[in-house]
Scaffold this motif. Sequence first.
Motif, PDB file in Angstrom:
ATOM      1  N   VAL A   1      -1.294  -6.963   4.145  1.00  0.00           N
ATOM      2  CA  VAL A   1      -1.732  -6.249   2.952  1.00  0.00           C
ATOM      3  C   VAL A   1      -0.670  -6.413   2.038  1.00  0.00           C
ATOM      4  O   VAL A   1      -1.014  -6.663   0.740  1.00  0.00           O
ATOM      5  CB  VAL A   1      -2.150  -4.777   3.194  1.00  0.00           C
TER       6      VAL A   1
ATOM      7  N   PRO B   1       0.992  -1.254   0.099  1.00  0.00           N
ATOM      8  CA  PRO B   1       0.116   0.006   0.031  1.00  0.00           C
ATOM      9  C   PRO B   1       0.825   1.104  -0.100  1.00  0.00           C
ATOM     10  O   PRO B   1       1.814   1.334   0.774  1.00  0.00           O
ATOM     11  CB  PRO B   1      -0.815  -0.069   1.200  1.00  0.00           C
TER      12      PRO B   1
ATOM     13  N   VAL C   1      -3.554   1.438   4.815  1.00  0.00           N
ATOM     14  CA  VAL C   1      -4.847   1.134   4.122  1.00  0.00           C
ATOM     15  C   VAL C   1      -6.056   1.432   5.132  1.00  0.00           C
ATOM     16  O   VAL C   1      -5.738   1.506   6.442  1.00  0.00           O
ATOM     17  CB  VAL C   1      -5.095  -0.306   3.871  1.00  0.00           C
TER      18      VAL C   1
ATOM     19  N   ASN D   1      -8.053  -0.128  -0.586  1.00  0.00           N
ATOM     20  CA  ASN D   1      -7.161  -0.877  -1.954  1.00  0.00           C
ATOM     21  C   ASN D   1      -7.761  -1.935  -2.681  1.00  0.00           C
ATOM     22  O   ASN D   1      -7.166  -2.681  -3.360  1.00  0.00           O
ATOM     23  CB  ASN D   1      -5.642  -1.408  -1.418  1.00  0.00           C
TER      24      ASN D   1
ATOM     25  N   ASN E   1      -4.557   2.900  -4.111  1.00  0.00           N
ATOM     26  CA  ASN E   1      -3.627   2.990  -2.990  1.00  0.00           C
ATOM     27  C   ASN E   1      -2.593   1.847  -2.934  1.00  0.00           C
ATOM     28  O   ASN E   1      -2.076   1.613  -1.972  1.00  0.00           O
ATOM     29  CB  ASN E   1      -4.510   3.014  -1.657  1.00  0.00           C
ATOM     30  N   MET E   2      -2.360   1.347  -4.126  1.00  0.00           N
ATOM     31  CA  MET E   2      -1.137   0.105  -4.218  1.00  0.00           C
ATOM     32  C   MET E   2      -0.353   0.417  -4.974  1.00  0.00           C
ATOM     33  O   MET E   2      -0.407   1.257  -5.990  1.00  0.00           O
ATOM     34  CB  MET E   2      -2.035  -1.178  -4.467  1.00  0.00           C
TER      35      MET E   2
END
Lengths: 357, 357
Positions: free
Chosen positions: B229, B129, B133, B156, B304-305
């Motif tokens: 994540v 991320p 996140v 994400n 958001n990644m």
Amino acid sequence: MEFSERKRKILKAIVESYVESAEPVGSKAIAESSELNLSSATIRNEMAELTAMGLLEQPHTSAGRVPSHQGYRIYVNELMNEHRLSLEETREINKALKSKVSRLDELLSDAGKVISELTNYPAYAVAAPAQAVRIKRFECVYVDANTVIAVAMLDNNTVKNRIMSFPVGLEEDFVKKLAAVFNANFTGITGDEMSAELISAAEKSTGDSCGAVAALASFAISALAPETVRRTYLAGAPQLLTLPEYRDVDKAHRLLNYLTEETALEKVPDAGENGVKILIGAENVAEELKDAGVVLASYDLGNNMQGVIGVVGPTRMDYAKVAAYLSYIAKEMKQAAKGGEIPRLLEHPAEERNDEQ
Amino acid sequence: MEFSERKRKILKAIVESYVESAEPVGSKAIAESSELNLSSATIRNEMAELTAMGLLEQPHTSAGRVPSHQGYRIYVNELMNEHRLSLEETREINKALKSKVSRLDELLSDAGKVISELTNYPAYAVAAPAQAVRIKRFECVYVDANTVIAVAMLDNNTVKNRIMSFPVGLEEDFVKKLAAVFNANFTGITGDEMSAELISAAEKSTGDSCGAVAALASFAISALAPETVRRTYLAGAPQLLTLPEYRDVDKAHRLLNYLTEETALEKVPDAGENGVKILIGAENVAEELKDAGVVLASYDLGNNMQGVIGVVGPTRMDYAKVAAYLSYIAKEMKQAAKGGEIPRLLEHPAEERNDEQ
DNA sequence: GTTAGCACTCTTGCCCTCTGAGTGCTAAAC
DNA sequence: GTTTAGCACTCAGAGGGCAAGAGTGCTAAC
């Protein structure tokens, strides 16, 4: 030429010496180390006969003897002592398992790691459904008109999900109906049983026109697919390079390549309930393992899942020790999976996994 | 001693010859192969100066020259030509990416594999991320009085879930309320922001007495944890053993061990948006990489990644080619993740992952 | 500034020898 | 009949010497 008690003792001593030193064993070494109280000449005669029987091999005329695959086999079947784990070893195993017992993923991967560390060989851990998995429950989470999260709970206590987006907006009621219809028609069903008829029937009864049923069905099929459900982990592969038999880079490369291939570990046999199985050299099916040894243990993970954990190494392996480790950890993993301990916070032990993006 | 145009040409020729052959390059070879039309004696003089400048090294007096790390650096910065991928290569990359674009997991793992195959070096792919996140939406699926599936959709576009069992039976309405309260209080929040106060407030407002809120909160925290994540994949590690610089088993073992360690790849730097970064020898932070070369590319995966894909090899690497591959695949992966193509059945591309026991 | 020429260096491969570990066989001892 | 001492034989591996070959640096001529 009979396989006398004395011959057995000599074979045993040779195997054990060779396992430890990785060097061919000579008659003198045996005469001195063993408590047979025989001269090296006598040992020599016996060794010649053991060689004739196919239990020993000679790298070249003036070297000592090395056990043949068949020799290892006899050793494993009839001669080796049971290895008892030390308290420290069991403690280390338990520590590795206890910490993360709430996620099967990590349980397997940690188990592989600890076994690989204890044995100094590459280890693998596999979990696969014993029988085809079935859907236990279906749910659709309505996020917004264009987005739905499909959730499927399987009978191996696994939950799979997928985000689906629809360019055409959907009504919340329609999404509810979708879930209801899927729950009614697709629970208790395996991936193979998801027929086109069933799907089109569901399409009719929901009045779906935008492909939502098809999308859900495809999700269900992929969630039930064996590849999706099965887990395999390989740990400590580089350990191979520390072994004298794999100083040969090409040999090491071949085996490492094989072990790293996805499909390789899926093909490993299991060992029957709670058993430990030892495969020496040509007893392995895979060509790449014909001059390696494999030891594996299988165990029931509950919830329709079957686990296998194993070790791959040279045929010169301390089979007794490795088998003892595997047998112990298999038992512990079964315990852990069966919910021997309830983790804090009441979460269901070993029953969850993450489904993400 | 100035770094004349002629010296640059000679350095370039030496690097390229050495990259191809892995053997020290002599003056004669350069004199013959390059179109400088100089005698080997002249080249020899220039080579002596390049050595004095620290751009070349001599394994021993009567061997040819080998580029120093600094020499590679200059080559990479100033001398190398851009490599253009062949149609076939781009096709192979696209094929690998297209097939499974709907799952980030497989996208990363396939990307690593194809890069490793094309370059013949180990490759890795990481997705992490960009910022912490946050939870976008919460849901609780009521299975039976003792079983609830918690579902959290993150920003994400990942969905995580966990099965929770409660020895004390729960009412369906209570479970609904739980979800509502969590949705109200915990969306838009990072793992760090999940404070004890927030949790006990939620406990109060749901009237929870059996630990359900605590269980849900712990699930949320673990779902938001960076380890959960982030994804890292390593492919083609055994390729290392095919390289002449890693015929030395111990050297290979050290590097392989390092690459296989979980945490190693998490520490890789990124290369800035759409950039390709080349790290030669001591430019790497990790001790284990000090005599290796690393090439990496980063790209935005959306939602958001942030993705990083890279290759690890000896310092003697075809940097131009590897950089071209990575730059191309990074661009393609960004495309793929951005939803360049909508897979059949309207599933959301690259937006799902499995969460399972 | 360039190059031909040459002496020098150093690795590599090869051959040879030597050593030592280990064997198989024979004949004597038990 | 079994065990063992003794001995000749085999063979891998280590070490040394030698020649070849690649490449260098330097000098002197162009």
